[in-house]
Scaffold this active site. Structure first.
Site, short mmCIF file in Angstrom:
data_model
loop_
_atom_site.label_atom_id
_atom_site.label_comp_id
_atom_site.label_asym_id
_atom_site.label_seq_id
_atom_site.Cartn_x
_atom_site.Cartn_y
_atom_site.Cartn_z
N HIS A 57 49.17 24.34 -79.23
CA HIS A 57 48.15 23.68 -78.38
C HIS A 57 47.58 22.57 -79.22
O HIS A 57 46.46 21.82 -78.66
CB HIS A 57 46.97 24.82 -78.42
CG HIS A 57 47.27 25.88 -77.53
ND1 HIS A 57 46.67 26.17 -76.31
CD2 HIS A 57 47.96 27.15 -78.11
CE1 HIS A 57 47.11 27.37 -75.86
NE2 HIS A 57 47.51 28.07 -76.75
N LYS A 95 32.72 19.19 -73.06
CA LYS A 95 33.93 19.83 -73.68
C LYS A 95 33.52 19.47 -75.33
O LYS A 95 32.38 19.37 -75.39
CB LYS A 95 35.21 18.72 -73.77
CG LYS A 95 34.72 17.42 -74.10
CD LYS A 95 36.07 16.56 -73.61
CE LYS A 95 36.63 16.05 -72.25
NZ LYS A 95 37.74 16.74 -71.73
N ARG A 96 34.32 20.22 -76.29
CA ARG A 96 33.79 20.39 -77.50
C ARG A 96 33.79 18.77 -78.19
O ARG A 96 34.35 17.94 -77.51
CB ARG A 96 34.99 20.89 -78.61
CG ARG A 96 35.06 22.40 -78.45
CD ARG A 96 33.78 22.99 -79.02
NE ARG A 96 33.64 22.79 -80.46
CZ ARG A 96 33.84 23.93 -81.33
NH1 ARG A 96 33.91 25.08 -80.83
NH2 ARG A 96 33.73 23.67 -82.57
N LYS A 154 38.10 12.93 -78.81
CA LYS A 154 37.78 13.17 -77.10
C LYS A 154 36.97 12.07 -76.68
O LYS A 154 36.73 11.87 -75.54
CB LYS A 154 37.28 14.56 -77.14
CG LYS A 154 37.98 15.81 -77.02
CD LYS A 154 37.21 17.04 -77.17
CE LYS A 154 37.95 18.32 -77.58
NZ LYS A 154 39.03 18.80 -76.41
N THR A 163 41.72 21.52 -69.98
CA THR A 163 41.48 22.47 -68.79
C THR A 163 40.39 22.23 -68.05
O THR A 163 40.42 22.44 -66.67
CB THR A 163 41.84 23.93 -69.06
OG1 THR A 163 40.90 24.04 -70.32
CG2 THR A 163 43.16 24.33 -69.59
N LYS A 206 39.51 22.07 -63.73
CA LYS A 206 38.16 22.72 -63.05
C LYS A 206 37.52 21.50 -62.37
O LYS A 206 37.20 21.87 -61.33
CB LYS A 206 37.18 23.47 -64.18
CG LYS A 206 38.30 24.37 -64.86
CD LYS A 206 37.36 24.92 -66.13
CE LYS A 206 38.51 25.76 -67.00
NZ LYS A 206 37.89 26.01 -68.31
C1 F58 Z 1 42.91 23.38 -76.98
N1 F58 Z 1 42.69 23.79 -78.09
C2 F58 Z 1 43.54 22.05 -76.70
N2 F58 Z 1 41.80 24.85 -79.85
O1 F58 Z 1 42.82 21.09 -77.50
C3 F58 Z 1 43.40 21.49 -75.21
O2 F58 Z 1 44.00 20.16 -75.02
C4 F58 Z 1 44.22 22.49 -74.50
O3 F58 Z 1 43.98 22.42 -73.22
C5 F58 Z 1 43.47 23.98 -74.75
O4 F58 Z 1 43.81 24.11 -76.26
C6 F58 Z 1 44.24 25.04 -74.03
O5 F58 Z 1 45.78 24.61 -74.30
C7 F58 Z 1 41.83 24.38 -78.71
O6 F58 Z 1 40.82 24.84 -77.99
C8 F58 Z 1 40.93 25.60 -80.50
O7 F58 Z 1 39.39 25.87 -80.03
C9 F58 Z 1 40.95 26.04 -82.07
C10 F58 Z 1 40.46 27.43 -82.31
C11 F58 Z 1 40.65 27.63 -83.76
C12 F58 Z 1 39.98 26.89 -84.55
C13 F58 Z 1 40.46 25.33 -84.27
C14 F58 Z 1 40.28 24.99 -82.97
#
Ligand code: F58
Length: 831
Positions: A373, A564-565, A570, A672, A676
């Protein structure tokens, strides 16, 4: 009196008070649960009591389907998709379960007859925040699609007692508050103390020979922890399939607190109990590199060990030989967090089942698959060897052996290429030695996939390049998707209703049907209805904004939203620089024509990520100034919507006109939220990054606001020595925006507050904010022009929804089934 012996497993044999779907049946069920589960009669029941009574009534209606599903899977020779994920951001359950059971209207009516408002009860529900963001939410969308497509599946994760923190804003700063999602209990889970497994930690290993004289290793752990299954039903949309989300909770092993360990040491025993329970206590909110987080590594091992032991037990119950494991299960690793599964499955097969290395490796590789990811090198997980060895001595030995055999192969294939060997190795050898989790996951899996076309391509060219050269056939792309049930049917009922009428019911499980909206996109009557739905959703969001922030926003304004985060890649700060530019133009020319725009931001910053927190502070600083400057005259509004989570998201996406997807090209794996927004009729302004590329392909270049450097150009600019200050020097509007920030204009005269941010932009700007600024501002001018023509805007909005079919998580799940899992649907019968 004879007691009826029940051997039934059908819904018809259960009492209708538990199963009936009519208004009257629901009403009686709620009263029954109010008295028998809440010990309350209506006259003294609180909102909490009513919520719980309704939740239990809904759960009752899911249980027969759940039991039938489990029985069906147990009885048949089928393959089950096992989704291993450290995060599941499932969102509030009541509304979704009502929708999937198709009893929302009856429940509303039943509650109304009891003097209760269903919406108030839906609002009351706390969501399980068991994830950080996209990755956790994706896992939840996939569970929804798996059940809806009647696919045998189970989700495995951790039952964190504290999920992602709640965000409150004080003086413009983010403050983290602990999430207490369990404070009222959780009516959706069934805790199963009888389904428990033991997980070892620490200690040492002893090599020896077994009874047959074969080499074997015994792990003598320092301590063990018990994992207890907590199950949540995941009902598909209007089908009988009800799959399981099994989350593991850690507990102390009884023997520790009673017998050998604690004679005379009661407090010591309690301490041990506390330590064991700490394991599943809290979700790590990190978006940053992992450094020495022992507990996090322990969580990861706990998750995979519990889950794999559970699968082996299930295979045993079925009476299937161990060699059939890959025929019965495919285990999908959601990022590297569960990649210890490679070592753990090997350990269970070798040490606990006595299989040979070759047999064990064959089973492991054929069963596991890995989804990546992220491309950010700093986000690729590695664990330092000393920590790894002290916590997981036996899994580490196994990783070393996997690595030894793997590197032998590499050396045979590329003789003399030691640089390549070093890059492929599971162990990073420079500096402190570390285990590379992405390498481990890749070596141990039969399939590796990225989450959008561009991301999968870049993955093969960058972080996993050597692996892609070695095993090109393992690499796949599965573009992410989102569930239209939660993100339209549930959260945008106005749109859902309009779609039912315009394209016919059935679109929610066959999103490609939205294509027939294209023919209506220019129809003035339909456009009017489309705008009415959007307007209604914007009013609802405006109300929420008022409640949460005290701010008034105009539902007629263009709602320009970035949720988003918060992360530098970003580029929320690029959005802010544009706002400052618009503001600056109005300040100098108050009579300038400007359509009303409301900028909404939402998202959490990792608690230790100072720059992200500073960006939140800047958004709030800009809001304070812009929203109150008479020269602006209310034409610009800036809102930071606190505590962005699934529940708030459901109110935000339906109200958006413009979706901000402005990451530096090559950095966002997929996104994602972009999907949405699109599905809810927002237009996108975005870079060619992640799934934006495919969104633009689907909707057509004319219906997408594209700007910015491509991933290739980003790479080139950086390679050639990027000088961000030169962009500020060359662009007076950019210079003024930065000067306003640096000069304390948005920090009540404090010139220090935003210094780190401005300096980072001018000196390093790792995400090319300044390089993309001019094109972004120009692109926003095209947005303004399009908004000025409401007929055109509405047509584009309709076309966005019409062409969003590809981004259903159903499509994504079908692709996983076909390309990777080889899992087929299984019909579940009830009654
Ligand atoms: C996200 N990763 C990607 N990681 O950034 C995003 O582009 C993608 O659409 C999504 O995954 C689904 O494939 C993401 O959300 C985290 O939240 C990690 C969790 C564990 C700690 C570090 C961040």
């Amino acid at each position: 009196m004879t007691i009826k012996q029940s051997t039934s497993n059908t819904i018809r044999d259960l009492d209708p008070i538990r199963t009936g779907l009519s208004v009257e049946a629901l009403r009686r069920a709620v009263l029954d649960n109010l008295a028998c589960m809440q010990a309350r009669y209506p006259n003294i029941a609180t909102t909490y009591n009513w919520y719980m009574a309704l939740a239990f009534s809904v759960r009752d209606r899911m249980l027969a389907r759940w039991v039938s599903t489990v029985e069906t899977y147990a009885a048949r020779d089928i393959k089950v998709a096992c989704y291993l994920s450290a995060e599941f951001l499932i969102g509030p359950q009541l509304g979704n379960n009502l929708v999937n059971l198709d009893i929302e209207a009856s429940a509303r009516e039943a509650m109304r007859s009891l003097g209760q408002d269903l919406d108030a009860l839906l609002e009351f529900e706390e969501e399980p925040g068991l994830g950080n963001g996209g990755l956790g939410r994706l896992a939840a969308c996939y569970l929804d699609s798996l059940a809806t497509l009647e696919l045998p599946a189970v989700g495995y994760g951790i039952r964190y007692e504290f999920g992602i923190f709640d965000q409150v804003i004080r003086d413009g700063w983010q403050v983290e508050v602990t999430d207490k999602w369990l404070q009222h209990g959780n009516p959706w889970e069934i805790v199963r103390p009888e389904v428990s497994v033991y997980v070892s930690f620490g200690g040492h290993t002893e090599a020896g020979t077994d009874a047959q004289g074969r080499y074997c290793v015994r792990w003598i752990p320092a301590y063990r922890v018990k994992g207890v299954a907590c199950d949540t039903p995941v009902l598909g949309y209007r089908v009988n399939t009800c799959n399981t989300l099994r989350l593991w909770k850690s507990e102390a092993v009884e023997s520790f607190d009673l017998e050998d360990f604690n004679v005379g040491d009661y407090y010591g025993a309690v301490e041990q109990k506390v330590t064991s329970e700490t394991l599943s206590k809290v979700l790590y909110p990190n978006d940053e590199p992992e450094v020495g987080k022992r507990l996090r590594l322990a969580q990861q091992y706990f998750l995979v060990s519990c889950s794999l032991q559970d699968l082996l037990q299930l295979l045993n119950i079925k009476g299937a030989p161990i060699s059939r494991f890959p025929d019965g299960f495919v285990v999908q690793l959601n990022d590297t967090h569960p990649s210890l599964a490679v070592a753990e499955l090997m350990r269970l097969l070798l040490d606990e089942r006595g299989l040979s290395w070759e047999e064990s490796w064959d089973i492991t590789q054929r069963s596991l698959a890995y989804t990546n990811h992220t491309l950010l090198p700093e986000a690729l997980e590695t664990w330092g060897l000393p920590l790894f060895r002290s916590l997981l001595p036996r899994p580490l030995e196994i990783i070393y052996e996997i690595n030894r055999r793997f590197l032998d192969q590499v050396r045979q294939r590329y003789p003399g290429d030691e640089a390549r060997v070093a890059r492929l190795s599971l162990i990073e050898e420079t500096g402190e030695k570390r285990v590379r989790m992405a390498n481990l996951a890749t070596v141990g899996s039969h399939a590796v996939n990225g989450v959008a076309a561009l991301h999968s391509t870049l993955l093969k060219q960058t972080v996993l390049r050597d692996f892609a050269e070695l095993w090109p056939e393992r690499f796949q792309n599965v573009t992410n998707g989102v569930t239209p049930r939660r993100f339209v049917v549930l959260s945008n009922p106005g749109l859902a209703h309009l779609l039912d009428e315009a394209v016919g019911v059935g679109w929610a499980t066959d999103l490609s049907r939205l294509r027939s909206l294209e023919a209506l996109s220019g129809d003035p009557e339909f456009q009017k209805r489309w705008r009415r739905v959007k307007r209604h959703n914007k009013e609802a969001l405006a109300l929420r904004v008022r409640e949460r922030t005290g701010m008034r926003v105009d539902p007629d304004a263009l709602f320009d939203i970035q949720v988003k985060r918060i992360h530098e890649y970003k580029r929320q700060h690029l959005n802010v620089l544009h706002i400052i530019t618009l503001y600056d133009r109005l300040r100098h020319d108050p009579l300038r024509a400007a359509a009303a725009r409301c900028f909404v931001f939402g998202g959490k910053a990792a608690p230790g990520y100072h720059m992200a927190k500073l960006i939140i502070r800047l958004i709030n600083g800009v809001a304070e100034v812009v929203n109150n400057d008479p020269a602006v005259g209310g034409r610009l509004k800036v809102v930071f919507f606190p505590n962005f989570n699934v529940k708030n998201a459901q109110a935000i996406y339906p109200a958006a006109d413009l979706s901000e997807q402005i990451s530096t090209a090559g950095k966002e794996a997929s996104g994602t939220g972009n999907m949405k927004f699109m599905l809810n009729g927002a237009l996108t302004i975005g870079t060619l990054d992640g799934a934006n590329v495919e969104i633009r392909e689907e909707v057509g270049a004319d219906n997408f606001f594209l700007f910015g450097l491509t991933a290739e150009a980003v790479e080139r600019v950086q390679r050639e020595g990027y000088q961000p200050a030169a962009y500020a020097d060359a662009n007076p509007e950019l210079r003024r925006a930065l000067d306003l920030v640096a000069g304390g204009h948005f920090s009540r005269g404090d010139r220090e507050m935003f210094r780190p941010l401005v300096e980072s932009l001018l000196r390093r700007d790792p995400f090319l904010v300044l390089a993309d600024y001019a094109d972004y501002v120009a692109c926003q001018e095209r947005v303004r022009a399009a908004w000025g023509d409401q007929e055109r805007w509405t047509r584009m909005s309709i076309l966005n929804a019409a062409r969003a079919g590809k981004f259903s998580s159903d499509r994504a799940i079908r692709e996983y089934c076909e390309k990777i899992w080889k899992v087929s649907p299984v019909r579940v019968a009830i009654g």
